[in-house]
Design a protein around this motif. Structure first.
Motif, PDB file in Angstrom:
ATOM      1  N   UNK A  76      44.129  -5.940  74.688  1.00  0.00           N
ATOM      2  CA  UNK A  76      45.204  -5.514  75.591  1.00  0.00           C
ATOM      3  C   UNK A  76      44.612  -4.718  76.755  1.00  0.00           C
ATOM      4  N   UNK A  77      44.931  -5.069  77.992  1.00  0.00           N
ATOM      5  CA  UNK A  77      44.410  -4.320  79.139  1.00  0.00           C
ATOM      6  C   UNK A  77      44.956  -2.899  79.189  1.00  0.00           C
ATOM      7  N   UNK A  78      46.182  -2.716  78.704  1.00  0.00           N
ATOM      8  CA  UNK A  78      46.776  -1.386  78.643  1.00  0.00           C
ATOM      9  C   UNK A  78      47.522  -1.233  77.321  1.00  0.00           C
ATOM     10  N   UNK A  79      47.392  -0.026  76.717  1.00  0.00           N
ATOM     11  CA  UNK A  79      48.096   0.242  75.459  1.00  0.00           C
ATOM     12  C   UNK A  79      48.966   1.473  75.655  1.00  0.00           C
ATOM     13  N   UNK A  80      50.249   1.329  75.360  1.00  0.00           N
ATOM     14  CA  UNK A  80      51.120   2.498  75.426  1.00  0.00           C
ATOM     15  C   UNK A  80      51.355   3.043  74.022  1.00  0.00           C
ATOM     16  N   UNK A  81      52.125   4.111  73.906  1.00  0.00           N
ATOM     17  CA  UNK A  81      52.323   4.769  72.620  1.00  0.00           C
ATOM     18  C   UNK A  81      53.007   3.845  71.620  1.00  0.00           C
ATOM     19  N   UNK A  82      53.844   2.918  72.127  1.00  0.00           N
ATOM     20  CA  UNK A  82      54.518   1.965  71.231  1.00  0.00           C
ATOM     21  C   UNK A  82      53.485   1.048  70.570  1.00  0.00           C
ATOM     22  N   UNK A  83      52.502   0.589  71.342  1.00  0.00           N
ATOM     23  CA  UNK A  83      51.453  -0.278  70.796  1.00  0.00           C
ATOM     24  C   UNK A  83      50.682   0.449  69.701  1.00  0.00           C
ATOM     25  N   UNK A  84      50.280   1.700  69.990  1.00  0.00           N
ATOM     26  CA  UNK A  84      49.538   2.494  69.005  1.00  0.00           C
ATOM     27  C   UNK A  84      50.367   2.703  67.738  1.00  0.00           C
ATOM     28  N   UNK A  85      51.647   3.045  67.920  1.00  0.00           N
ATOM     29  CA  UNK A  85      52.513   3.292  66.759  1.00  0.00           C
ATOM     30  C   UNK A  85      52.630   2.050  65.884  1.00  0.00           C
ATOM     31  N   UNK A  86      52.723   0.879  66.535  1.00  0.00           N
ATOM     32  CA  UNK A  86      52.845  -0.376  65.777  1.00  0.00           C
ATOM     33  C   UNK A  86      51.622  -0.605  64.905  1.00  0.00           C
ATOM     34  N   UNK A  87      50.439  -0.334  65.455  1.00  0.00           N
ATOM     35  CA  UNK A  87      49.201  -0.524  64.689  1.00  0.00           C
ATOM     36  C   UNK A  87      49.072   0.505  63.560  1.00  0.00           C
ATOM     37  N   UNK A  88      49.392   1.758  63.876  1.00  0.00           N
ATOM     38  CA  UNK A  88      49.329   2.815  62.850  1.00  0.00           C
ATOM     39  C   UNK A  88      50.218   2.459  61.679  1.00  0.00           C
ATOM     40  N   UNK A  89      51.449   2.019  61.979  1.00  0.00           N
ATOM     41  CA  UNK A  89      52.401   1.654  60.923  1.00  0.00           C
ATOM     42  C   UNK A  89      51.934   0.415  60.169  1.00  0.00           C
ATOM     43  N   UNK A  90      51.421  -0.548  60.903  1.00  0.00           N
ATOM     44  CA  UNK A  90      50.981  -1.795  60.274  1.00  0.00           C
ATOM     45  C   UNK A  90      49.891  -1.579  59.241  1.00  0.00           C
ATOM     46  N   UNK A  91      48.965  -0.699  59.542  1.00  0.00           N
ATOM     47  CA  UNK A  91      47.873  -0.461  58.595  1.00  0.00           C
ATOM     48  C   UNK A  91      48.367   0.170  57.301  1.00  0.00           C
ATOM     49  N   UNK A  92      49.193   1.245  57.401  1.00  0.00           N
ATOM     50  CA  UNK A  92      49.594   1.876  56.132  1.00  0.00           C
ATOM     51  C   UNK A  92      50.560   1.001  55.346  1.00  0.00           C
ATOM     52  N   UNK A  93      51.329   0.153  56.064  1.00  0.00           N
ATOM     53  CA  UNK A  93      52.208  -0.767  55.338  1.00  0.00           C
ATOM     54  C   UNK A  93      51.399  -1.787  54.537  1.00  0.00           C
ATOM     55  N   UNK A  94      50.148  -2.014  54.969  1.00  0.00           N
ATOM     56  CA  UNK A  94      49.260  -2.926  54.248  1.00  0.00           C
ATOM     57  C   UNK A  94      48.240  -2.171  53.396  1.00  0.00           C
ATOM     58  N   UNK A  95      48.618  -0.923  53.020  1.00  0.00           N
ATOM     59  CA  UNK A  95      47.850  -0.111  52.059  1.00  0.00           C
ATOM     60  C   UNK A  95      46.487   0.345  52.586  1.00  0.00           C
ATOM     61  N   UNK A  96      46.325   0.377  53.907  1.00  0.00           N
ATOM     62  CA  UNK A  96      45.072   0.862  54.487  1.00  0.00           C
ATOM     63  C   UNK A  96      45.366   2.166  55.236  1.00  0.00           C
ATOM     64  N   UNK A  97      45.640   3.207  54.460  1.00  0.00           N
ATOM     65  CA  UNK A  97      46.003   4.485  55.064  1.00  0.00           C
ATOM     66  C   UNK A  97      44.828   5.099  55.817  1.00  0.00           C
ATOM     67  N   UNK A  98      43.606   4.859  55.344  1.00  0.00           N
ATOM     68  CA  UNK A  98      42.417   5.411  56.003  1.00  0.00           C
ATOM     69  C   UNK A  98      42.323   4.932  57.451  1.00  0.00           C
ATOM     70  N   UNK A  99      42.492   3.624  57.656  1.00  0.00           N
ATOM     71  CA  UNK A  99      42.430   3.069  59.009  1.00  0.00           C
ATOM     72  C   UNK A  99      43.603   3.569  59.853  1.00  0.00           C
ATOM     73  N   UNK A 100      44.751   3.710  59.192  1.00  0.00           N
ATOM     74  CA  UNK A 100      45.941   4.204  59.883  1.00  0.00           C
ATOM     75  C   UNK A 100      45.708   5.613  60.425  1.00  0.00           C
ATOM     76  N   UNK A 101      45.123   6.469  59.585  1.00  0.00           N
ATOM     77  CA  UNK A 101      44.856   7.844  60.001  1.00  0.00           C
ATOM     78  C   UNK A 101      43.808   7.893  61.098  1.00  0.00           C
TER      79      UNK A 101
END
Length: 416
Positions: free
Chosen positions: A1-26
């Motif tokens: 992505x050429x630009x990432x806003x807070x919504x993009x970051x939030x989506x990735x943070x949520x996606x990782x912990x929903x898939x049991x990867x809390x370490x990557x999420x943090x």
């Protein structure tokens, strides 16, 4: 992505912990260039979902602002772990050391239940306010509430620190009534409490109630004997420990060396020091070496102690030099004492003890100019000698006194 806003970051943070990867999420959360309340709520929900309870409190208390979703995420965690909302918040504040906030929240709870009382009592104990912890436990008992396991351990630790034998025995009665007498962590806390309060026989009795003592239990009772200078008992229990199949660790040998220090035997201390290396493949810690320096110093083997210090592969602390300095004082070795004191001052210039010991060494040698110099150095550094104190327990309270103290408000009542 050429630009990432807070919504993009939030989506990735949520996606990782929903898939049991809390370490990557943090990790992504920590890297976010900006965060909003959704970011924080996502991490709280992730910690709840992945059952990392302590971090739930950490994120919630660190939030710059909270909305309804924040509270809902926390409440879902409370329900999952069987805690009431208020008690969980008390625990969170206590973990942060914010006891005033915890107290305000505790006072607002109506009616107060055993969960909130236990959370507050444990919080006080863990934050060093033993008197408040004991008062709350007394209130619990008057209300016919039952302290839980963690509260009882915390209160026993408080009784060890004060020390308060009367409250310790009272807590022991509660433990017996609740059927916790053979619980590992409670028994370990009882052993320490009785030892710190001077009742080594009761420490041994508490140990005897354990069906299967673990390494911590063995280390605790051996340390208790060491504290009371009972070298032979410490060694005897070490032998029993080995016969039970429990392997010693560095803490075990630290207690044995401490027992040697009280017993005053250099040969035995060298035996245990060598044994931990050769027989158990344990690497000595700085504390083991410091203990050995102290033993050699007490025995007057100051040069040997200094040689040991020079060979240590550690970054030395003030305790090492303090041990050597004490030996130099006992045997009036001014030259080595001065060297030890100078090293001590470099590491801990505000501790009055080393100045006083060095001054005593010079005074014993009649070197009064040096005594004056040390006292001048103390004044120059703004170091003040802290008075020693003792204590006594009476009227359900521990009273502290310094030498010649007549300022205590109940002095006549206490000594009558």
């Amino acid at each position: 992505m050429p630009e990432r806003d807070v919504v993009s970051w939030n989506a990735m943070v949520t996606g990782y912990w929903q898939n049991k990867d809390l370490k990557e999420s943090k990790m992504l959360f920590d890297l976010m260039p900006e965060r909003n309340v959704v970011s924080w709520n996502s991490m709280i929900a992730g910690c709840v979902e992945n059952e990392t309870v302590d971090e739930v409190f950490e994120y919630f208390l660190s939030m710059p602002g909270r909305n309804t979703a924040s509270w809902n995420a926390m409440i879902s965690g409370f329900v999952r772990y069987g805690w009431t909302e208020e008690a969980a918040m008390i625990t969170g504040y206590c973990k942060k050391g914010k006891m005033e906030n915890a107290r305000i929240l505790f006072e607002d709870i109506q009616p107060k239940d055993s969960v909130s009382f236990n959370a507050m009592t444990t919080g006080y104990a863990q934050n060093g306010d033993g008197e408040a912890a004991l008062k709350l436990q007394a209130q619990m008992l008057r209300r016919d509430m039952k302290p839980d396991h963690s509260t009882l351990v915390s209160v026993l630790t408080t009784c060890s620190t004060l020390p308060s034998l009367k409250e310790g025995r009272r807590t022991h009665v509660i433990i017996l009534k609740r059927g916790f007498a053979s619980h590992l962590s409670i028994c370990n806390a009882l052993i320490t409490m009785y030892s710190k309060c001077g009742c080594i026989i009761d420490s041994e009795s508490a140990f005897s109630h354990l069906n299967n003592p673990d390494l911590v239990s063995w280390n605790t009772i051996i340390a208790a004997f060491a504290q009371h200078g009972l070298y032979e008992k410490a060694v005897s229990f070490f032998s029993e420990m080995r016969m039970s199949g429990c392997e010693p660790d560095g803490v075990t040998f630290l207690s044995l060396l401490s027992a040697c220090g009280h017993f005053g035997t250099v040969n035995e201390s060298l035996h245990w020091f060598d044994s931990m290396v050769k027989n158990y493949n344990l690497i000595p810690w700085l504390e083991h070496n410091s203990c050995l320096v102290d033993i050699l110093g007490r025995a007057g083997q100051l040069e040997k102690a200094y040689d040991l210090i020079k060979e240590m592969p550690f970054e030395l602390d003030s305790g090492i030099w303090g041990a050597l300095l004490s030996g130099c004082c006992a045997y009036s070795n001014a030259e080595l004492g001065q060297l030890a004191a100078e090293k001590y001052f470099e590491l801990d210039p505000q501790n009055s003890g080393a100045y006083v010991v060095l001054s005593n060494i010079y005074a014993a040698a009649g070197r009064w100019k040096e005594v004056k110099r040390v006292r001048g150095l103390m004044k120059e550094q703004g170091v003040k000698k802290k008075p020693a104190y003792s204590w006594m327990e009476t009227g359900n309270k521990v009273h502290f006194f310094v030498g010649g103290d007549v300022s205590h408000p109940n002095i006549e009542e206490i000594y009558s």
